[in-house]
Design a protein around this motif. Structure first.
Motif, PDB file in Angstrom:
ATOM      1  N   ARG A 187      18.689  16.521 -32.498  1.00 50.09           N
ATOM      2  CA  ARG A 187      17.655  15.548 -32.838  1.00 50.09           C
ATOM      3  C   ARG A 187      16.757  15.281 -31.627  1.00 50.09           C
ATOM      4  O   ARG A 187      15.533  15.181 -31.752  1.00 50.09           O
ATOM      5  CB  ARG A 187      18.289  14.242 -33.326  1.00 50.09           C
ATOM      6  N   LYS A 188      17.367  15.169 -30.439  1.00 50.47           N
ATOM      7  CA  LYS A 188      16.579  14.931 -29.230  1.00 50.47           C
ATOM      8  C   LYS A 188      15.562  16.049 -29.016  1.00 50.47           C
ATOM      9  O   LYS A 188      14.387  15.808 -28.725  1.00 50.47           O
ATOM     10  CB  LYS A 188      17.498  14.830 -28.013  1.00 50.47           C
ATOM     11  N   GLY A 189      16.031  17.301 -29.156  1.00 49.01           N
ATOM     12  CA  GLY A 189      15.126  18.437 -28.961  1.00 49.01           C
ATOM     13  C   GLY A 189      14.002  18.444 -29.967  1.00 49.01           C
ATOM     14  O   GLY A 189      12.839  18.732 -29.631  1.00 49.01           O
ATOM     15  N   CYS A 190      14.326  18.124 -31.217  1.00 45.53           N
ATOM     16  CA  CYS A 190      13.296  18.081 -32.266  1.00 45.53           C
ATOM     17  C   CYS A 190      12.299  16.963 -32.013  1.00 45.53           C
ATOM     18  O   CYS A 190      11.081  17.150 -32.152  1.00 45.53           O
ATOM     19  CB  CYS A 190      13.947  17.880 -33.631  1.00 45.53           C
ATOM     20  N   GLU A 191      12.804  15.792 -31.638  1.00 47.34           N
ATOM     21  CA  GLU A 191      11.927  14.643 -31.427  1.00 47.34           C
ATOM     22  C   GLU A 191      10.934  14.885 -30.300  1.00 47.34           C
ATOM     23  O   GLU A 191       9.738  14.621 -30.429  1.00 47.34           O
ATOM     24  CB  GLU A 191      12.763  13.394 -31.144  1.00 47.34           C
ATOM     25  N   ARG A 192      11.411  15.422 -29.197  1.00 47.75           N
ATOM     26  CA  ARG A 192      10.482  15.542 -28.063  1.00 47.75           C
ATOM     27  C   ARG A 192       9.467  16.658 -28.268  1.00 47.75           C
ATOM     28  O   ARG A 192       8.328  16.540 -27.834  1.00 47.75           O
ATOM     29  CB  ARG A 192      11.239  15.691 -26.750  1.00 47.75           C
ATOM     30  N   ILE A 193       9.850  17.760 -28.964  1.00 50.70           N
ATOM     31  CA  ILE A 193       8.853  18.813 -29.156  1.00 50.70           C
ATOM     32  C   ILE A 193       7.836  18.405 -30.216  1.00 50.70           C
ATOM     33  O   ILE A 193       6.631  18.687 -30.080  1.00 50.70           O
ATOM     34  CB  ILE A 193       9.517  20.166 -29.509  1.00 50.70           C
ATOM     35  N   CYS A 194       8.283  17.720 -31.259  1.00 50.47           N
ATOM     36  CA  CYS A 194       7.342  17.275 -32.290  1.00 50.47           C
ATOM     37  C   CYS A 194       6.405  16.209 -31.735  1.00 50.47           C
ATOM     38  O   CYS A 194       5.197  16.238 -31.996  1.00 50.47           O
ATOM     39  CB  CYS A 194       8.091  16.756 -33.509  1.00 50.47           C
ATOM     40  N   ARG A 195       6.939  15.298 -30.953  1.00 50.80           N
ATOM     41  CA  ARG A 195       6.078  14.278 -30.346  1.00 50.80           C
ATOM     42  C   ARG A 195       5.077  14.913 -29.381  1.00 50.80           C
ATOM     43  O   ARG A 195       3.922  14.517 -29.316  1.00 50.80           O
ATOM     44  CB  ARG A 195       6.922  13.219 -29.635  1.00 50.80           C
ATOM     45  N   TYR A 196       5.549  15.914 -28.629  1.00 44.57           N
ATOM     46  CA  TYR A 196       4.632  16.604 -27.715  1.00 44.57           C
ATOM     47  C   TYR A 196       3.483  17.232 -28.492  1.00 44.57           C
ATOM     48  O   TYR A 196       2.326  17.156 -28.078  1.00 44.57           O
ATOM     49  CB  TYR A 196       5.367  17.692 -26.919  1.00 44.57           C
ATOM     50  N   ALA A 197       3.795  17.858 -29.628  1.00 41.97           N
ATOM     51  CA  ALA A 197       2.758  18.518 -30.432  1.00 41.97           C
ATOM     52  C   ALA A 197       1.716  17.513 -30.916  1.00 41.97           C
ATOM     53  O   ALA A 197       0.504  17.774 -30.859  1.00 41.97           O
ATOM     54  CB  ALA A 197       3.391  19.246 -31.619  1.00 41.97           C
ATOM     55  N   PHE A 198       2.163  16.356 -31.380  1.00 40.31           N
ATOM     56  CA  PHE A 198       1.219  15.344 -31.859  1.00 40.31           C
ATOM     57  C   PHE A 198       0.426  14.728 -30.705  1.00 40.31           C
ATOM     58  O   PHE A 198      -0.784  14.495 -30.825  1.00 40.31           O
ATOM     59  CB  PHE A 198       1.950  14.268 -32.661  1.00 40.31           C
ATOM     60  N   GLU A 199       1.087  14.472 -29.587  1.00 40.12           N
ATOM     61  CA  GLU A 199       0.380  13.927 -28.425  1.00 40.12           C
ATOM     62  C   GLU A 199      -0.654  14.938 -27.912  1.00 40.12           C
ATOM     63  O   GLU A 199      -1.757  14.558 -27.504  1.00 40.12           O
ATOM     64  CB  GLU A 199       1.374  13.577 -27.318  1.00 40.12           C
ATOM     65  N   TYR A 200      -0.282  16.206 -27.942  1.00 45.00           N
ATOM     66  CA  TYR A 200      -1.224  17.257 -27.536  1.00 45.00           C
ATOM     67  C   TYR A 200      -2.432  17.265 -28.469  1.00 45.00           C
ATOM     68  O   TYR A 200      -3.579  17.358 -28.013  1.00 45.00           O
ATOM     69  CB  TYR A 200      -0.522  18.623 -27.572  1.00 45.00           C
ATOM     70  N   ALA A 201      -2.179  17.162 -29.762  1.00 47.31           N
ATOM     71  CA  ALA A 201      -3.276  17.159 -30.738  1.00 47.31           C
ATOM     72  C   ALA A 201      -4.222  15.990 -30.484  1.00 47.31           C
ATOM     73  O   ALA A 201      -5.456  16.148 -30.515  1.00 47.31           O
ATOM     74  CB  ALA A 201      -2.714  17.097 -32.154  1.00 47.31           C
ATOM     75  N   VAL A 202      -3.676  14.815 -30.219  1.00 44.64           N
ATOM     76  CA  VAL A 202      -4.512  13.641 -29.945  1.00 44.64           C
ATOM     77  C   VAL A 202      -5.316  13.846 -28.661  1.00 44.64           C
ATOM     78  O   VAL A 202      -6.535  13.608 -28.618  1.00 44.64           O
ATOM     79  CB  VAL A 202      -3.634  12.377 -29.840  1.00 44.64           C
ATOM     80  N   ARG A 203      -4.636  14.303 -27.611  1.00 47.13           N
ATOM     81  CA  ARG A 203      -5.284  14.463 -26.306  1.00 47.13           C
ATOM     82  C   ARG A 203      -6.393  15.504 -26.325  1.00 47.13           C
ATOM     83  O   ARG A 203      -7.432  15.346 -25.686  1.00 47.13           O
ATOM     84  CB  ARG A 203      -4.219  14.845 -25.268  1.00 47.13           C
ATOM     85  N   GLU A 204      -6.180  16.584 -27.070  1.00 55.04           N
ATOM     86  CA  GLU A 204      -7.124  17.695 -27.073  1.00 55.04           C
ATOM     87  C   GLU A 204      -8.115  17.641 -28.231  1.00 55.04           C
ATOM     88  O   GLU A 204      -8.888  18.587 -28.430  1.00 55.04           O
ATOM     89  CB  GLU A 204      -6.358  19.022 -27.127  1.00 55.04           C
TER      90      GLU A 204
END
Length: 332
Positions: free
Chosen positions: A144-161
């Motif tokens: 769950r930890k691995g899934c949470e951090r990669i999915c959050r990274y993807a969404f944060e990346y989308a917002v930032r870029e």
């Protein structure tokens, strides 16, 4: 103050593309203090390992590395140096842009995708063993930890870029526990980002849709194995591995590298395309806060490719690795 960066040339054709990228970075005027380190098969005789401790120490001290490809034996020998580095520094996010460039002959002219690949778990965790003499078992580990951090990274990346859409890639219809967990977490995280459209796709269908309608996708977030496969597929859509950079991002470190292999068959012939490594260096500069220099490199690369006068063999030209780098530097 100069940025301190570990520089790992790699082996095969790696030193050629890294040297080209280094010259391009220096041409931007950004001050870099390079800490050059050797890794790969040639280090085994001297240190007993392809990844000596002093290389790891350098990356840990500097926090950032630019790395060339390193040959990984198939079916024997040492495990991947790339995998070892990702595990050592917990570089959980592998970011792989795939973009079409005017001047490169491809079947598409409108692709601008980013694959965000989980980088530490899944079958690549290397938990495998023989079961007797006639069977082998590999364990697919998803947390769950691995899934949470990669999915959050993807969404944060989308917002930032300024991206608009995130698609989770999975095989939850068959692997209901592992990929089911990944998909459940992706759906949970998506609720926190209502401004970003969210979809999901089974991996085999995703591959078909990317070939048929790549313009429908933006950011793809994937477990480790699927991300590796899908990112190479996307590289093929835009002209090949020679054009695709990558970033390996963790909480306490980052390593930037082209996603292609070491191409030992053409090592020393000065004809390998350095674009992927140069663009990886651009991603590195952006990570270091040098956004202007990073954008200047990408624009220079785009201009050189668009002009079509100085292209390497894989792009239909006759230019050497160094001549391509010279053309990019001239644009800078």
């Amino acid at each position: 103050m100069a940025h301190k960066v570990t520089l790992i040339p790699g082996d095969g054709s790696g030193p050629e593309v890294v040297a080209a990228a280094k010259r391009v970075v220096e041409a931007t005027g950004v001050a870099i203090e390079w800490d050059e380190m050797e890794a790969g098969a040639a280090m085994i005789e001297k240190y007993g390992t392809p990844l000596p401790d002093h290389v790891i120490d350098s990356i840990r001290k500097n926090g950032v590395a630019l790395k060339g490809p390193i040959t990984t034996p198939v079916g024997k020998g040492f495990r991947s140096v790339n995998v070892a580095l990702r595990k050592t520094f917990d570089l959980y996010a592998n970011v792989r842009p795939a973009k079409t460039y005017p001047g490169v002959i491809t079947r598409y002219d409108h692709i601008d995708l980013v694959i965000v690949r989980e980088n530490t778990e899944d079958l690549y965790a290397g938990i495998e063993h023989m079961v007797g003499e006639d069977a082998a078992e590999s364990i697919k580990l998803i947390t769950r930890k691995g899934c949470e951090r990669i999915c959050r990274y993807a969404f944060e990346y989308a917002v930032r870029e300024g991206r608009k859409k995130v698609t989770a890639v999975h095989k939850a219809n068959i692997m209901k526990c592992t990929d089911g967990l990944f998909l459940d977490v992706a759906r949970e995280i998506a609720k926190e980002y209502p401004q970003i459209e969210f979809t999901d796709s089974i991996v085999d269908a995703m591959c078909m849709r990317l070939v048929m309608h790549p313009e429908e996708y933006d950011v793809l977030v994937c477990p480790n194995l699927y991300g590796d496969i899908v990112s190479d597929l996307c590289a093929g859509l835009v002209g090949g591995l020679g054009l695709t950079p990558s970033a390996n991002i963790g909480k306490d470190g980052a390593i930037f590298e082209p996603i292609h292999g070491s191409a030992p068959d053409i090592a020393g012939q000065h004809k390998i395309n350095p674009t992927a490594c140069i663009l990886s260096a651009s991603l590195m500069l952006a990570h270091l806060g040098e956004a202007k220099a990073a954008a200047a490199i990408e624009k220079a690369v785009t201009d050189v490719i668009s002009e079509g006068k100085t292209l390497t063999q894989d792009m239909g030209g006759t230019a050497s690795t160094e001549e391509f780098a010279d053309a990019v530097i001239a644009k800078l």
